[in-house]
Design a protein around this motif. Structure first.
Motif, short mmCIF file in Angstrom:
data_model
loop_
_atom_site.label_atom_id
_atom_site.label_comp_id
_atom_site.label_asym_id
_atom_site.label_seq_id
_atom_site.Cartn_x
_atom_site.Cartn_y
_atom_site.Cartn_z
N LEU A 255 -0.93 73.63 55.33
CA LEU A 255 0.46 73.69 54.70
C LEU A 255 1.44 74.56 55.30
O LEU A 255 2.49 74.28 55.28
CB LEU A 255 -0.01 74.11 53.30
N LEU A 256 0.99 75.67 55.73
CA LEU A 256 2.06 76.51 56.84
C LEU A 256 2.49 75.67 57.68
O LEU A 256 3.74 75.84 57.89
CB LEU A 256 1.39 77.76 57.01
N VAL A 257 1.67 74.90 58.49
CA VAL A 257 2.43 74.12 59.68
C VAL A 257 3.25 73.16 59.07
O VAL A 257 4.24 72.82 59.73
CB VAL A 257 1.17 73.63 60.41
N ALA A 258 2.87 72.40 57.86
CA ALA A 258 3.84 71.28 57.41
C ALA A 258 5.01 72.21 56.95
O ALA A 258 6.18 71.58 57.01
CB ALA A 258 3.26 70.73 56.29
N ALA A 259 5.19 73.37 56.44
CA ALA A 259 6.17 74.05 56.08
C ALA A 259 7.02 74.36 57.09
O ALA A 259 8.46 74.14 57.02
CB ALA A 259 5.85 75.22 55.08
N LEU A 260 6.62 74.70 58.26
CA LEU A 260 7.33 75.00 59.32
C LEU A 260 7.82 73.99 59.95
O LEU A 260 9.19 73.98 60.30
CB LEU A 260 6.61 75.79 60.45
N LEU A 261 7.19 72.74 60.18
CA LEU A 261 7.88 71.64 60.55
C LEU A 261 9.22 71.01 59.64
O LEU A 261 10.08 70.70 60.21
CB LEU A 261 6.92 70.42 60.58
N ALA A 262 8.94 71.08 58.18
CA ALA A 262 9.88 70.79 57.20
C ALA A 262 11.18 71.65 57.59
O ALA A 262 12.49 71.32 57.59
CB ALA A 262 9.54 70.90 55.59
N TRP A 264 12.01 73.51 60.36
CA TRP A 264 12.45 73.20 61.59
C TRP A 264 13.29 71.80 61.40
O TRP A 264 14.43 71.83 62.06
CB TRP A 264 11.48 73.02 62.59
N GLY A 265 12.86 71.02 60.86
CA GLY A 265 13.66 69.76 60.75
C GLY A 265 14.86 69.94 59.93
O GLY A 265 15.85 69.37 60.35
#
Length: 295
Positions: A255-262, A264-265
């Motif tokens: 979830l932390l990786v998904a949050a960082l991608l969000a 960043w996007g």
């Protein structure tokens, strides 16, 4: 009538099918070699198998030439690698050699898929082509391109897909934590139920905000940032409290990786002017199509 698809698109569809099959195989191997998995491993393996089916959904989007196939593929491959890594690595001891080899194969396949989605010119052109629909006219049944609409930037779609994954990742951790109820920790029931309800509420809020995010509303961008921070502030401490350090890494990491991608996007989309009004965007950028006067 059949559409002619580039060779790279057909190769990418085959690679996606191979990735789904390889991911499911590695998950089965890990289940076969695991000795101390128990209920948490059963839940995470079941979710990983369901995730493998999403590659078939990605093939459908790719075959239809949908613009959202690239960000969907990026989020799916990244979260798949994290989900597979948390299955391969046991709580104690070294990982099984077949599991490590299988993880390496899946990693290479996922990397190849991302490179084809974002670096192949033929795939990019195929995903950006005008959509064709069947039309009934005086000439009969014909297939014509749809009226062109403004295309949603890729980073906005990446953020949208990443935000949609919040609820699913929290629900998996919540179901894993529910195993403590079977061990007699009934006092944790209100916390787990609250966690479950919060995850469901996040899905509805993310859906609502993503609609206005696509339209370029600044307030939706700010609200998504606040939602992401709130999700991290709730999810990560609960993983540490109910699942320990092992659960924090296995269920909090994806979830932390998904949050960082969000995030960043959102940053990239704002940098490219997606959240600037159309009138200001036109006045801020010079008209390059007008030729300069020659002396």
């Amino acid at each position: 009538m059949t559409e002619s698809r580039p060779a790279a698109v057909r190769v990418l569809a085959v690679l996606l099918a191979m990735t789904a099959l390889a991911t499911a195989s590695v998950e089965w191997l890990n289940w076969y070699y695991a000795e101390d998995g128990g209920y948490p491993l059963f839940v995470r393996t079941g979710w990983a198998l369901l995730r493998s089916l999403l590659f078939l959904v990605l093939i459908f989007h790719l075959w239809r030439g949908r613009h959202g196939a690239a960000p969907f593929g990026l989020i799916l491959t990244v979260t798949t690698l994290f989900a597979l890594a948390r299955l391969v690595v046991p709580k104690q001891g070294a990982p099984a050699v077949p599991g490590l080899i299988g993880f390496g194969v899946v990693a290479v396949l996922c990397l190849t898929v991302v490179l084809l989605l974002y670096r192949s010119a033929s795939v990019q052109e195929y995903l950006a082509r005008p959509k064709l629909r069947w039309w009934i006219s005086r000439d009969g049944l014909t297939r014509k391109p749809m009226p062109s609409r403004p295309q949603v930037p890729g980073w906005v779609l990446t953020t949208r897909v990443a935000v949609f994954s919040y609820s699913a990742l929290m629900l998996v951790a919540c179901v894993v934590a529910a195993g403590r109820l079977f061990d007699g920790d009934v006092t944790l029931l209100p916390v787990i139920v609250g966690w479950f309800v919060f995850a469901l509420m996040v899905s509805y809020v993310a859906l609502f905000l993503s609609i206005f995010l696509v339209k370029g509303k600044r307030w939706a961008r700010l609200q998504l940032v606040l939602l992401t921070l709130l999700v991290l502030l709730v999810h990560l401490p609960l993983c540490r409290l109910l699942l320990g350090v092992d659960g924090l890494v296995r269920d909090g990491g994806p979830l932390l990786v998904a949050a960082l991608l969000a995030l960043w996007g959102l940053w990239r989309a704002g940098r490219n002017g997606h959240f600037v009004p159309a009138t200001q965007r036109a006045t801020a950028q010079p008209d390059r199509a007008t030729p300069t006067a020659t002396r």
